[in-house]
Enzyme design. Structure first.
Site, PDB file in Angstrom:
ATOM      1  N   CYS A   1       6.811   9.289   8.838  1.00 47.50           N
ATOM      2  CA  CYS A   1       6.984   9.720   7.449  1.00 47.50           C
ATOM      3  C   CYS A   1       6.197  10.980   7.085  1.00 47.50           C
ATOM      4  O   CYS A   1       6.780  11.922   6.537  1.00 47.50           O
ATOM      5  CB  CYS A   1       6.617   8.595   6.491  1.00 47.50           C
ATOM      6  SG  CYS A   1       6.716   6.964   7.197  1.00 47.50           S
TER       7      CYS A   1
ATOM      8  N   ARG B   1       1.697   2.159  18.161  1.00 43.60           N
ATOM      9  CA  ARG B   1       0.855   1.325  17.308  1.00 43.60           C
ATOM     10  C   ARG B   1       0.114   0.346  18.196  1.00 43.60           C
ATOM     11  O   ARG B   1       0.714  -0.274  19.075  1.00 43.60           O
ATOM     12  CB  ARG B   1       1.694   0.525  16.298  1.00 43.60           C
ATOM     13  CG  ARG B   1       2.365   1.403  15.283  1.00 43.60           C
ATOM     14  CD  ARG B   1       3.168   0.592  14.280  1.00 43.60           C
ATOM     15  NE  ARG B   1       4.009   1.496  13.506  1.00 43.60           N
ATOM     16  CZ  ARG B   1       4.997   1.098  12.712  1.00 43.60           C
ATOM     17  NH1 ARG B   1       5.261  -0.189  12.585  1.00 43.60           N
ATOM     18  NH2 ARG B   1       5.707   1.975  12.040  1.00 43.60           N
TER      19      ARG B   1
ATOM     20  N   GLN C   1      11.809   4.580  16.814  1.00 45.31           N
ATOM     21  CA  GLN C   1      12.564   4.076  15.672  1.00 45.31           C
ATOM     22  C   GLN C   1      13.817   4.914  15.461  1.00 45.31           C
ATOM     23  O   GLN C   1      13.821   6.108  15.766  1.00 45.31           O
ATOM     24  CB  GLN C   1      11.713   4.186  14.405  1.00 45.31           C
ATOM     25  CG  GLN C   1      10.483   3.314  14.413  1.00 45.31           C
ATOM     26  CD  GLN C   1       9.619   3.588  13.195  1.00 45.31           C
ATOM     27  OE1 GLN C   1       9.362   4.734  12.858  1.00 45.31           O
ATOM     28  NE2 GLN C   1       9.173   2.532  12.541  1.00 45.31           N
TER      29      GLN C   1
ATOM     30  N   ASP D   1      14.599   6.235  12.840  1.00 41.42           N
ATOM     31  CA  ASP D   1      13.955   6.418  11.549  1.00 41.42           C
ATOM     32  C   ASP D   1      14.703   7.458  10.720  1.00 41.42           C
ATOM     33  O   ASP D   1      15.393   8.320  11.255  1.00 41.42           O
ATOM     34  CB  ASP D   1      12.510   6.885  11.792  1.00 41.42           C
ATOM     35  CG  ASP D   1      11.622   6.608  10.589  1.00 41.42           C
ATOM     36  OD1 ASP D   1      12.104   5.984   9.630  1.00 41.42           O
ATOM     37  OD2 ASP D   1      10.447   7.017  10.620  1.00 41.42           O
TER      38      ASP D   1
ATOM     39  N   HIS E   1      14.424   9.428   6.527  1.00 37.25           N
ATOM     40  CA  HIS E   1      13.881   9.462   5.170  1.00 37.25           C
ATOM     41  C   HIS E   1      14.852  10.188   4.263  1.00 37.25           C
ATOM     42  O   HIS E   1      15.337  11.263   4.601  1.00 37.25           O
ATOM     43  CB  HIS E   1      12.514  10.145   5.161  1.00 37.25           C
ATOM     44  CG  HIS E   1      11.484   9.358   5.892  1.00 37.25           C
ATOM     45  ND1 HIS E   1      11.203   9.559   7.218  1.00 37.25           N
ATOM     46  CD2 HIS E   1      10.723   8.306   5.500  1.00 37.25           C
ATOM     47  CE1 HIS E   1      10.284   8.686   7.611  1.00 37.25           C
ATOM     48  NE2 HIS E   1       9.978   7.911   6.600  1.00 37.25           N
TER      49      HIS E   1
ATOM     50  N   LYS F   1      11.768  -2.937  -1.867  1.00 35.99           N
ATOM     51  CA  LYS F   1      12.481  -2.678  -0.611  1.00 35.99           C
ATOM     52  C   LYS F   1      13.563  -3.709  -0.347  1.00 35.99           C
ATOM     53  O   LYS F   1      13.566  -4.796  -0.926  1.00 35.99           O
ATOM     54  CB  LYS F   1      11.507  -2.668   0.557  1.00 35.99           C
ATOM     55  CG  LYS F   1      10.876  -4.030   0.814  1.00 35.99           C
ATOM     56  CD  LYS F   1      10.111  -4.070   2.130  1.00 35.99           C
ATOM     57  CE  LYS F   1       9.391  -5.402   2.255  1.00 35.99           C
ATOM     58  NZ  LYS F   1       8.754  -5.604   3.528  1.00 35.99           N
TER      59      LYS F   1
ATOM     60  N   HIS G   1      12.261   5.300   2.935  1.00 37.16           N
ATOM     61  CA  HIS G   1      12.144   5.097   4.383  1.00 37.16           C
ATOM     62  C   HIS G   1      13.276   4.158   4.772  1.00 37.16           C
ATOM     63  O   HIS G   1      13.440   3.114   4.150  1.00 37.16           O
ATOM     64  CB  HIS G   1      10.835   4.398   4.764  1.00 37.16           C
ATOM     65  CG  HIS G   1       9.614   4.965   4.112  1.00 37.16           C
ATOM     66  ND1 HIS G   1       8.772   5.831   4.752  1.00 37.16           N
ATOM     67  CD2 HIS G   1       9.083   4.778   2.888  1.00 37.16           C
ATOM     68  CE1 HIS G   1       7.772   6.148   3.957  1.00 37.16           C
ATOM     69  NE2 HIS G   1       7.933   5.518   2.816  1.00 37.16           N
TER      70      HIS G   1
HETATM   71 ZN    ZN Z   1       8.834   6.262   6.717  1.00 34.97          ZN
END
Ligand code: ZN
Length: 648
Positions: free
Chosen positions: A341, A370, A388, A390, A392, A472, A518
Site C-alpha cells: 500500500c 511477513r 498478493q 494486490d 488499490h 471492509k 485495498h
Molecule cells: Zn493495501
C-alpha cells in the site's frame, strides 16, 4: 425483576432466579435442552443467579453455542478428569476449544502417545456414563490457590496468581468426584448432555506457547451432537488428508520447503507453471476491469514505514535489513515490504491528480514478506514470503458504491472461472476505536451494503469488526468438501492516503483526500494455489495443469509417430511430454495418473497405422479413439480455455 426474551416478550421472575428457573418457567422441553444462558450479551452458567432486569436468551444443546459449551466441558471436565484418573500425578495446564473440537495440555511423568488414546477415551466414556451433575463454586484468590495447592496443580496456581481478579474464581467439580478445575465457564449443567466425541491426536506444546518453557503433552479431540455428525466430520478429515496440498505437491513435483528459508516456497518447474498460468489469467482480468499494473520496490527505508504507521504497529512482523550506505555516517535501515500500500501511494503522488483521474486503479503482483512464528506455518497455506494479487483503488466518497459493485462482479467471475460457484460476504462495520467522522463511516457502510444488495448477494454483518481506518468486506469461498477459505477482501481506508499526503483537486477546485480501497481477489498466489490443489484433489483443469498431455508409447516401433504428435501439439502451445521408456503401458499410465496428468495419449502400432490416438482422461478407466487431426485441434483449444472447468 423483568426478563426480556429474544422475541421481545417480558417475563417477571423473582430476583436471583437462574437461567434454569427461566427455562422451567417457559416450558419443560426448553428446560431439558437448556445448557447455559446469555445475560445481557455474556454467557453464564445455567445455575448463575440473575440479579437485575436483563435481556436473557437460553442456549440449548443443539445450537452452535451449545455445541461449543459441550466441547468445552468435554475437554476441561471430562478429558482432564480422565487424565487425572489414569495418571494421578499429571498436572493440568489449559484446555480451550478450537474449531470443530478442543485440546488439553498436561504435564505427565510417563509419556502419552496416540496408542494411549483409546484407553483415555474409554475412561472418558466411564466418566460420562455417571451422568454427574456439574457444580460450581466461587472462591477468593486465597481459597482458589489453597484448593489447587492441595492438588499440587502448579499451572493452575500460576494462572490464579497472574490474574488481576481478587475473588470470584470459578472452580468446577462433578458429582461427588474429587476432581476440580479452574474455568471461566460456562459448562454444561450435567454430563448427560455430552454427545459423540473422538480424541484425534497427541502433540507437544510449550507452556504458554514459549519455547523457553517446558514441553507439555497436548491431546486433541473433536466433538459433535450425535454420531452422524461425528462420522461426517471424520470423513471430511479423511478426505482433506487425501487432498493435502503438501502430499499432492510432492506427487505432482510442484514445490518444496527447506530450513534455510522457512515459510518460503521453492517452486519446481511444474508448480511454477501453475503459478504463471494463474497469474496470466488474473492479469488479463485486471486489464479487462480497468486496472493498470505497477511494481514497487521490495526493500524500502524505514522512514516510509514510519510515515505509513507500519513501523509502529507492525514492526514485529517485518524483515529488517541494514546496509552500510556509501559516504553515510550511519547504517541505513530498511524493511522488506510486508504490504504494497505505501508504495502505491508513492506512485499516486507523482504529479497532481484531479477528480477526473478517479477512480484510479493500481494493481501489483506484490511480493511481500511477513514474519510468522514457525509454529503457525503450514505448507503453502501460511508462508512468510508470498505474492498478493494486490490492488488499490483511489476514488471519491461518491464512487465507493459503484466501485464496490464492480469489484464484487469482478471477484465472482474470477471465482466462478476457477471452479468456486459460491462464496459468502461478510461486512465488518465501525469499531469503537476509529479514525474518520461518523458522517464518512455512515456513508461508507451504507455504500458497501447498498452495492451488495443491488447485486442480490446474501451477506452477514459483523458489527464492530472493521479496521480502525475503515469498514471492509471479506469474501469466503466454500471448497469441494465444504471447507471455508477467506480469500477476497475489499477494505476501505480513510487513514493512509491522508498520512502519506495523497490528494486530488475536486470539481470545486479545492484539495481533497481520496478514499483508498485495498482489494485482493485470490489473497496470495501461494495460498490460493494450495486451495486449488486441495479443491481439485490435484486434478486441475486442463488450462492450469502443468503437464497437460503425456504421449505414452506401447512399443518402441511407434516412436516416430509419438514425436510427430508431440510436435503438432507443441506448435499449438500445448504443454506436452513424451514417454517412450521401455516400460509396460499399464505402468506408464499409472505413473502419469498419480502425478495427475489430465490427458494421457496411448499410442501403439494400430494407432500409428490408422493415424489415430487413443486417449485416457484422468479419472476414467476407458480409452477413447480419435482421428489425429480432430483431436490435436480439440486438445489445443481445450488447453487454453480457462472457462472450461470440469464438474467435480
Ligand atoms: Zn493495501
Amino acid at each position: 425483576m423483568n426478563i426480556t426474551l429474544p422475541d421481545g416478550s417480558i417475563r417477571e421472575l423473582a430476583q436471583g432466579s437462574t437461567g434454569l428457573d427461566l427455562a422451567n418457567d417457559i416450558g419443560p422441553g426448553l428446560a431439558k435442552a437448556a445448557v447455559a444462558v446469555v445475560v445481557n450479551g455474556s454467557q453464564m452458567d445455567l445455575c448463575d443467579p440473575i440479579e437485575t432486569d436483563s435481556e436473557v436468551s437460553i442456549i440449548t444443546i443443539n445450537s452452535n453455542d451449545g455445541l461449543e459449551i459441550m466441547r468445552h466441558t468435554l475437554t476441561a471436565q471430562v478429558l482432564a478428569r480422565a487424565i487425572k484418573n489414569l495418571y494421578p500425578t499429571a498436572k493440568l495446564a489449559i484446555g480451550p476449544t478450537i474449531e470443530d473440537g478442543f485440546y488439553y495440555d498436561f504435564a505427565t511423568e510417563t509419556a502419552i502417545s496416540s496408542d494411549d488414546l483409546p484407553k483415555i477415551e474409554n475412561e472418558m466414556r466411564n466418566i460420562i456414563a455417571s451422568g454427574d451433575l456439574i457444580n460450581k463454586s466461587l472462591n477468593t484468590k486465597k481459597d482458589a490457590i489453597k484448593a489447587f495447592k492441595s492438588k499440587k496443580e502448579e499451572y493452575k496456581i500460576a494462572i490464579i496468581n497472574e490474574s488481576e481478579q481478587a475473588d470470584d474464581f470459578q472452580i468446577y467439580q462433578q458429582g461427588d468426584s474429587d476432581f476440580i478445575d479452574l474455568c471461566r465457564g460456562p459448562h454444561l449443567p450435567s454430563l448427560e448432555h455430552i454427545g459423540a466425541f473422538k480424541l484425534t491426536k497427541v502433540a507437544g506444546a510449550y507452556w504458554r506457547g514459549k519455547s523457553e518453557n517446558e514441553m507439555l503433552t497436548r491431546i486433541y479431540g473433536t466433538a459433535w451432537n450425535n454420531d452422524k455428525d461425528l462420522a461426517a466430520y471424520l470423513n471430511r478429515m479423511e478426505e482433506a488428508e487425501k487432498r493435502d496440498h503438501r502430499k499432492l505437491g510432492k506427487e505432482m513435483d510442484l514445490f518444496h520447503f527447506q530450513d534455510e528459508a522457512p515459510g518460503m516456497v521453492f517452486w519446481h518447474p511444474n508448480g511454477w507453471t501453475i503459478y504463471r498460468e494463474l497469474q496470466n489469467f488474473v492479469r488479463k482480468r485486471l486489464v479487462d476491469n480497468g486496472y493498470v499494473e505497477i511494481n514497487t520496490p521490495q526493500v524500502i527505508d524505514r522512514k516510509l514505514w514510519e510515515a505509513s504507521g507500519h513501523w509502529d504497529k507492525y514492526r514485529e512482523n517485518m524483515f529488517i535489513t541494514e546496509i552500510d550506505e556509501e559516504h553515510a555516517n550511519e547504517k541505513r535501515i530498511n524493511a522488506l515490504k510486508p504490504m504494497n500500500c505505501p508504495g502505491h501511494v508513492q506512485i499516486y503522488n507523482q504529479g497532481i491528480k484531479s477528480y477526473r483521474d478517479l477512480p484510479l486503479k493500481f494493481a501489483e503482483f506484490g511480493s511481500c514478506h511477513r514474519y510468522e512464528p514457525s509454529g503457525t506455518m503450514h505448507g503453502l497455506m501460511r508462508v512468510r514470503a508470498f505474492t498478493q494479487d494486490d490492488g488499490h483503488i483511489f476514488c471519491t466518497e461518491d464512487q465507493i458504491e459503484s466501485e464496490t459493485g464492480l469489484f464484487i462482479k469482478f471477484l465472482s467471475s474470477v471465482y466462478a472461472d476457477l471452479g468456486f460457484k459460491s462464496f459468502d460476504i461478510k461486512l465488518s462495520t465501525r469499531p469503537q476505536m476509529r479514525v474518520g467522522s461518523d458522517e464518512i463511516w455512515d456513508k461508507a457502510e451504507l455504500a458497501l451494503e447498498t452495492a451488495i444488495k443491488n447485486l442480490g448477494y446474501p451477506y452477514k454483518i459483523d458489527e464492530g469488526d472493521g479496521a480502525f481506518y475503515g469498514p471492509k468486506l471479506d469474501f469466503v469461498l466454500t471448497d469441494a468438501i465444504g471447507r471455508d477459505w477467506q480469500c477476497g477482501t475489499f477494505q476501505l481506508d480513510f487513514n493512509l492516503a491522508e498520512r502519506l499526503d495523497a490528494e486530488y483537486v475536486g470539481e470545486d477546485g479545492k484539495k481533497h483526500i481520496p478514499v483508498m480501497i485495498h482489494r485482493a481477489i485470490l489473497g496470495s498466489f501461494e495460498r490460493f494455489i494450495g486451495i486449488l490443489i486441495e479443491n481439485y484433489a490435484g486434478k486441475l483443469p486442463l488450462w492450469l495443469a502443468p503437464r497437460q498431455v503425456v504421449i505414452a508409447s506401447i512399443t518402441s516401433d511407434v516412436n516416430s509417430y509419438v514425436n510427430e504428435v508431440a510436435s503438432l501439439l507443441k506448435e499449438l502451445n500445448v504443454r506436452v511430454e513424451t514417454d517412450t521408456r521401455n516400460e509396460k503401458i499399464s505402468y506408464k499410465v499409472r505413473e502419469h495418473s498419480t502425478s495427475k496428468v489430465p490427458v494421457i495419449m496411448v499410442i501403439g502400432k494400430k494407432e500409428m497405422e490408422e493415424r489415430t490416438i487413443s486417449i485416457r482422461r484422468l479419472g476414467s478407466n476407458e480409452n477413447t479413439s480419435y482421428s489425429l487431426n480432430d483431436i490435436v485441434e480439440q486438445i489445443a483449444q481445450e488447453s487454453k480455455d480457462s472457462s472450461n472447468i470440469q464438474e467435480l
